[in-house]
Scaffold this active site. Sequence first.
Site, PDB file in Angstrom:
ATOM      1  N   PRO A 270       0.829  -1.308   0.021  1.00 55.93           N
ATOM      2  CA  PRO A 270      -0.033   0.020  -0.069  1.00 55.93           C
ATOM      3  C   PRO A 270       0.801   1.247  -0.035  1.00 55.93           C
ATOM      4  O   PRO A 270       0.523   1.981   0.845  1.00 55.93           O
ATOM      5  CB  PRO A 270      -0.884  -0.039   1.516  1.00 55.93           C
ATOM      6  CG  PRO A 270       0.156  -0.786   2.342  1.00 55.93           C
ATOM      7  CD  PRO A 270       0.757  -2.009   1.273  1.00 55.93           C
ATOM      8  N   CYS A 271       1.426   1.731  -1.091  1.00 52.13           N
ATOM      9  CA  CYS A 271       2.187   2.877  -1.191  1.00 52.13           C
ATOM     10  C   CYS A 271       1.369   4.031  -1.330  1.00 52.13           C
ATOM     11  O   CYS A 271       1.697   5.105  -1.108  1.00 52.13           O
ATOM     12  CB  CYS A 271       2.991   2.688  -2.390  1.00 52.13           C
ATOM     13  SG  CYS A 271       2.192   2.413  -3.953  1.00 52.13           S
TER      14      CYS A 271
END
Length: 157
Positions: free
Chosen positions: A120-121
Amino acid sequence: MESAFIHTPLGTAKLEGDENGLTSITVLETDEELTDVLPTVLEDAAYQLKEYFEDSRTQFDLKLNPSGTDFQKSVWKALEDIPYGKTVSYLDLSKILGDVKAIRAVAAANGKNPLWIVVPCHRVIGSDGSLTGYAGGLHRKKWLLDHENPVKQQRLF
């Protein structure tokens, strides 16, 4: 290497991987013909992404095998520890990794993340709370953060 194209609320996503794990998930700016029969090695990833978008999954349980440098992989691994519905700054992330001076390198590695949503950047924001840089476009980053927000806006009428 197997690949498949699936529908998401944010556009067509391309999944790639093999028996060693998922190597990439990318959201595309163009429409591709969706894959009718998913390769076996990609079925679970497609199913878990569907659950994520349906609000029934907050954590992924997939075998991952992204290509990158050791440093990039360490950043991507740290991203996996950011809880659903939470955000951290690039500075926070560089502190977690043990070197505040590496903030630009951390940001660059974050931008090279090949596993959209699963790693989850999108949960990394600027120190001032601003939405900064996102390979999938800031409109998608905002959508994802809103999607994960535990307090959903209710309709007034």
